[in-house]
Scaffold this motif. Sequence first.
Motif, short mmCIF file in Angstrom:
data_model
loop_
_atom_site.label_atom_id
_atom_site.label_comp_id
_atom_site.label_asym_id
_atom_site.label_seq_id
_atom_site.Cartn_x
_atom_site.Cartn_y
_atom_site.Cartn_z
N THR A 99 29.00 -77.63 39.23
CA THR A 99 30.16 -77.57 38.34
C THR A 99 30.61 -78.60 37.27
N THR A 133 23.57 -79.93 30.43
CA THR A 133 24.01 -78.65 30.78
C THR A 133 22.80 -77.72 31.66
N THR A 161 30.40 -72.07 33.55
CA THR A 161 31.26 -72.93 34.48
C THR A 161 32.36 -72.23 35.31
N ALA A 169 31.36 -78.73 33.69
CA ALA A 169 32.84 -78.75 33.45
C ALA A 169 33.18 -80.37 32.56
#
Length: 462
Positions: free
Chosen positions: A130, A65, A118, A134
């Motif tokens: 994204t 992330t 997100t 996600a």
Amino acid sequence: MVDGEPRDEARAPESAAADTSPAAGAAERELRRDDAAGVITGVAAGLGRHTGIDPVVWRTAFAVTALGGGTGLWLYAFAWLLMRDARGGPALLEQLLNRRLSGEAVLALLGGGLALGTAFNLIGGFGWTTLVLAVPLVLGGLIAHNRGVDLSRVARQLPEWLTKREPPPNAPGSEPDPAYYNPAQPWAAAPSGPIDLAVVARQSAAREAPDPDDEEDEDSGEDRERPPRPKDRDDAAARPSPRRGVSLLGVSAWIVAALTAVVFVHAGGVSVGALLSPQAAPLYLGGVITVCGVVLVVGTWAGNPRGVAPVAALVTVLAVAATTTDLTQLRFGDARWRPAAVSEVREPFELGVGQARLDLTALPLEPGQEVTVRVRVGFGSLDVLVPDSTRAVVHGRAGFGRVALADRVSQLGVGLALHDTLEPVSGSGGDGAAEEAVSEAPTLNLVLDSYAGDLEVWHVAA
């Protein structure tokens, strides 16, 4: 009967119920950082210990992330602010807000932060950033649902957890360690400090009290195995049995194999590019992640989903790498390049990991001609051989290692950048002829890149 007696009897059940309430008897399950097993600050180790998930999975999630606009970095910092220290002391935000935050509230806040990141990335359109955010969000929700967590209830209770005014826990104080008396040790050698006589009495009673089961064995004269005590049987019955059923990891492997076969048939052949090229990787690897997610949901009611979540995490990392880098162009091992035409040096020479050698002595060059050659080696060494009748303009960069230009220049360290020129070797004619040959010599512009390794450029006879 006295008038106060009925009131006492009526009050007794209420007090008993109050004493046996879950809130009174159950201890709070704290979310603490684990400094002993941690790598940096103990955040991932503490989350792994609290949730029962390997800390490597948490570290991978933060790292993945972090590629999505740095979301993983501020989530890690946010988790450090929300988690208590290894001794159970209050978290920094608990002290600032003057309220207690449970472990469930901290996990819910981290999930909400990932969902918010997100959503912000979706404003600019759906892209690989994204997807990076996600996929861990969906996988985390599926794993929580698989473990019986009611996500809707958590979302409803989160405002209540944040608004309650319960004070944070006090920082634990340091207490001296008691020194216990050892009857076999003389008082002259006894350690200094307080002596807990209650512990001494219990230890002495435990040594002196005979075991009734041992007495029965001695009386009967038989050596028999002692049956489990009632408490042991209750503990064994209360211990959860391992999840049984069909291994859903094997089912997932067969589904992924079928999906791979369909992709190869559609591509018209077996190739890595059909699976991991920048165009095919989001569809293929996204399909594999979707299969893992569906299998985790099915595993909530039937089958054994053990091992599916780590595989999904690894495929997610591979999907992120495939969308950011063309994995089909990576090369490993030893490479030997000897171009024989100018058209062969228009495309850059690339090697992922290994040893490379570029020989430019067979390259036909006209007087005054200028040619640019690009070489990129990720990790390893690169030797470039340039004919001594040409001028070599070197632009070399290395993140770590050594950059050398013949015997004149050599740099060793981190963040290296070399910009220098190797002049051609003059001929054996007169001074004027030699200067004219040098001025009309062809030029090779060498652009060399390496993450870590050795870059060397040498003049050799053609």
